[in-house]
Design an enzyme around this catalytic site. Sequence first.
Site, PDB file in Angstrom:
ATOM      1  N   LYS A   1      -7.592   8.871  24.806  1.00 23.59           N
ATOM      2  CA  LYS A   1      -8.470   8.323  25.856  1.00 23.59           C
ATOM      3  C   LYS A   1      -8.488   6.792  25.799  1.00 23.59           C
ATOM      4  O   LYS A   1      -8.584   6.211  24.710  1.00 23.59           O
ATOM      5  CB  LYS A   1      -9.897   8.849  25.674  1.00 23.59           C
ATOM      6  CG  LYS A   1      -9.982  10.332  25.966  1.00 23.59           C
ATOM      7  CD  LYS A   1     -11.400  10.832  25.896  1.00 23.59           C
ATOM      8  CE  LYS A   1     -11.382  12.322  26.192  1.00 23.59           C
ATOM      9  NZ  LYS A   1     -12.389  13.074  25.478  1.00 23.59           N
TER      10      LYS A   1
ATOM     11  N   ASP B   1      -3.587   9.688  14.150  1.00 23.36           N
ATOM     12  CA  ASP B   1      -4.330  10.310  15.262  1.00 23.36           C
ATOM     13  C   ASP B   1      -4.045   9.518  16.537  1.00 23.36           C
ATOM     14  O   ASP B   1      -4.154   8.291  16.551  1.00 23.36           O
ATOM     15  CB  ASP B   1      -5.829  10.308  14.945  1.00 23.36           C
ATOM     16  CG  ASP B   1      -6.139  11.145  13.703  1.00 23.36           C
ATOM     17  OD1 ASP B   1      -5.373  12.098  13.425  1.00 23.36           O
ATOM     18  OD2 ASP B   1      -7.118  10.839  13.004  1.00 23.36           O
TER      19      ASP B   1
ATOM     20  N   GLU C   1       3.572  16.575   5.871  1.00 25.29           N
ATOM     21  CA  GLU C   1       3.099  17.939   6.195  1.00 25.29           C
ATOM     22  C   GLU C   1       3.112  18.165   7.710  1.00 25.29           C
ATOM     23  O   GLU C   1       3.587  19.192   8.190  1.00 25.29           O
ATOM     24  CB  GLU C   1       1.659  18.155   5.689  1.00 25.29           C
ATOM     25  CG  GLU C   1       1.552  18.553   4.235  1.00 25.29           C
ATOM     26  CD  GLU C   1       1.197  17.377   3.346  1.00 25.29           C
ATOM     27  OE1 GLU C   1       1.103  16.241   3.857  1.00 25.29           O
ATOM     28  OE2 GLU C   1       1.037  17.595   2.122  1.00 25.29           O
TER      29      GLU C   1
ATOM     30  N   ASP D   1       4.901  12.632  16.642  1.00 17.49           N
ATOM     31  CA  ASP D   1       5.487  13.523  17.656  1.00 17.49           C
ATOM     32  C   ASP D   1       4.818  13.255  19.004  1.00 17.49           C
ATOM     33  O   ASP D   1       5.105  13.942  19.976  1.00 17.49           O
ATOM     34  CB  ASP D   1       5.289  15.000  17.282  1.00 17.49           C
ATOM     35  CG  ASP D   1       3.856  15.436  17.448  1.00 17.49           C
ATOM     36  OD1 ASP D   1       2.949  14.633  17.117  1.00 17.49           O
ATOM     37  OD2 ASP D   1       3.624  16.550  17.930  1.00 17.49           O
TER      38      ASP D   1
ATOM     39  N   GLU E   1       4.848  16.600   9.958  1.00 16.99           N
ATOM     40  CA  GLU E   1       6.223  16.577  10.454  1.00 16.99           C
ATOM     41  C   GLU E   1       6.850  17.968  10.318  1.00 16.99           C
ATOM     42  O   GLU E   1       7.476  18.476  11.259  1.00 16.99           O
ATOM     43  CB  GLU E   1       7.013  15.552   9.633  1.00 16.99           C
ATOM     44  CG  GLU E   1       8.382  15.241  10.170  1.00 16.99           C
ATOM     45  CD  GLU E   1       8.988  14.017   9.454  1.00 16.99           C
ATOM     46  OE1 GLU E   1       8.327  13.425   8.575  1.00 16.99           O
ATOM     47  OE2 GLU E   1      10.113  13.670   9.794  1.00 16.99           O
TER      48      GLU E   1
HETATM   49  C1  LIG Z   1      -2.800  13.857  11.817  1.00 23.70           C
HETATM   50  S1  LIG Z   1      -3.143  13.601  10.155  1.00 23.70           S
HETATM   51  C2  LIG Z   1      -1.533  13.212   9.458  1.00 23.70           C
HETATM   52  C3  LIG Z   1      -1.517  13.356   7.966  1.00 23.70           C
HETATM   53  C4  LIG Z   1      -0.181  12.956   7.288  1.00 23.70           C
HETATM   54  N1  LIG Z   1       0.099  11.548   7.498  1.00 23.70           N
HETATM   55  C5  LIG Z   1       0.960  13.790   7.778  1.00 23.70           C
HETATM   56  O1  LIG Z   1       1.796  13.257   8.526  1.00 23.70           O
HETATM   57  O2  LIG Z   1       1.030  14.972   7.423  1.00 23.70           O
HETATM   58  C6  LIG Z   1      -3.909  11.985  10.209  1.00 23.70           C
HETATM   59  C7  LIG Z   1      -4.651  11.676   8.901  1.00 23.70           C
HETATM   60  O3  LIG Z   1      -5.043  10.308   8.952  1.00 23.70           O
HETATM   61  C8  LIG Z   1      -6.384  10.200   8.501  1.00 23.70           C
HETATM   62  N2  LIG Z   1      -6.938   9.006   9.165  1.00 23.70           N
HETATM   63  C9  LIG Z   1      -7.115   8.838  10.496  1.00 23.70           C
HETATM   64  N3  LIG Z   1      -7.664   7.633  10.757  1.00 23.70           N
HETATM   65  C10 LIG Z   1      -7.812   7.022   9.559  1.00 23.70           C
HETATM   66  C11 LIG Z   1      -8.343   5.769   9.160  1.00 23.70           C
HETATM   67  N4  LIG Z   1      -8.853   4.904  10.085  1.00 23.70           N
HETATM   68  N5  LIG Z   1      -8.368   5.447   7.854  1.00 23.70           N
HETATM   69  C12 LIG Z   1      -7.887   6.326   6.930  1.00 23.70           C
HETATM   70  N6  LIG Z   1      -7.384   7.546   7.240  1.00 23.70           N
HETATM   71  C13 LIG Z   1      -7.346   7.889   8.535  1.00 23.70           C
HETATM   72  C14 LIG Z   1      -7.048  11.496   8.949  1.00 23.70           C
HETATM   73  O4  LIG Z   1      -8.203  11.796   8.193  1.00 23.70           O
HETATM   74  C15 LIG Z   1      -5.921  12.503   8.723  1.00 23.70           C
HETATM   75  O5  LIG Z   1      -5.938  13.050   7.426  1.00 23.70           O
END
Ligand SMILES: C[S@@+](CC[C@H](N)C(=O)[O-])C[C@H]1O[C@@H](n2cnc3c(N)ncnc32)[C@H](O)[C@@H]1O
Length: 211
Positions: free
Chosen positions: A120, A116, A190, A152, A192
């Site tokens: 901000k 993520d 996924e 990305d 990507e």
């Molecule tokens: C944007 S998704 C990307 C998922 C996967 N890595 C992909 O590329 O398809 C980010 C994932 O990271 C998890 N996530 C975000 N911050 C996290 C944290 N501090 N600890 C564990 N998981 C986290 C979110 O719940 C989400 O499922």
Amino acid sequence: MRVRNVKNKEEIINNSMYTMEDPYLFRGKWSSVFNNSNPIYLEIGIGKGKFILENAKNNPNINYIGIEKNGSVLSYAIKKIEEYKLSNLKLICFDANKIDELFYKDIDLLYLNFSDPWPKNRHEKRRLTSSSFLEKYDKIFKKNKLIEMKTDNQGLFEYSVISLVNNGYKIEDISLDLTNKEDFINIRTEYEEKYILKNNRIYYLKVIKTC
Ligand SMILES: C[S@@+](CC[C@H](N)C(=O)[O-])C[C@H]1O[C@@H](n2cnc3c(N)ncnc32)[C@H](O)[C@@H]1O
């Protein structure tokens, strides 16, 4: 990652062969979980688990641990992964904020895939490549610290390069267009796949900090 709330997520997570009742017990001794001394690769934020599943299937001599903070998302991953009986994979429902409470000198390589971006300024500390996370990662690596990231998001990528270099990491490999990078074996996540369909550029970085 947005998914519908899975009502029986706790049941799915607790009954899986890939999870454990009290993962904190293994801090500093994760090799004993796998019953071998093979390298341990960690992915934070596995989403629905495609990347870690394919890696674990392709590389039986590497142990994989996947962390995901969203229980519903993790239960989707577990349902997919349960089809396979892999002895080199463990999954944990956990927020990486406390990653150093779970591992101590256990990890050989860390994957951060499409984390993520938290654009901000006031949320900077939540970025998985912020100095506060990097300080925690310092404690989890066995020896040399190796991180691979894909995103990305140009802003997160630029931020991460600066943050990692400022925290003592050296760049081993970098690509501003991973999709078209030659001689590179890439397992897509996924997100990507979704972003490639949208023609988004994928950034890749591999960094190392030696002891
Ligand atoms: C944007 S998704 C990307 C998922 C996967 N890595 C992909 O590329 O398809 C980010 C994932 O990271 C998890 N996530 C975000 N911050 C996290 C944290 N501090 N600890 C564990 N998981 C986290 C979110 O719940 C989400 O499922």
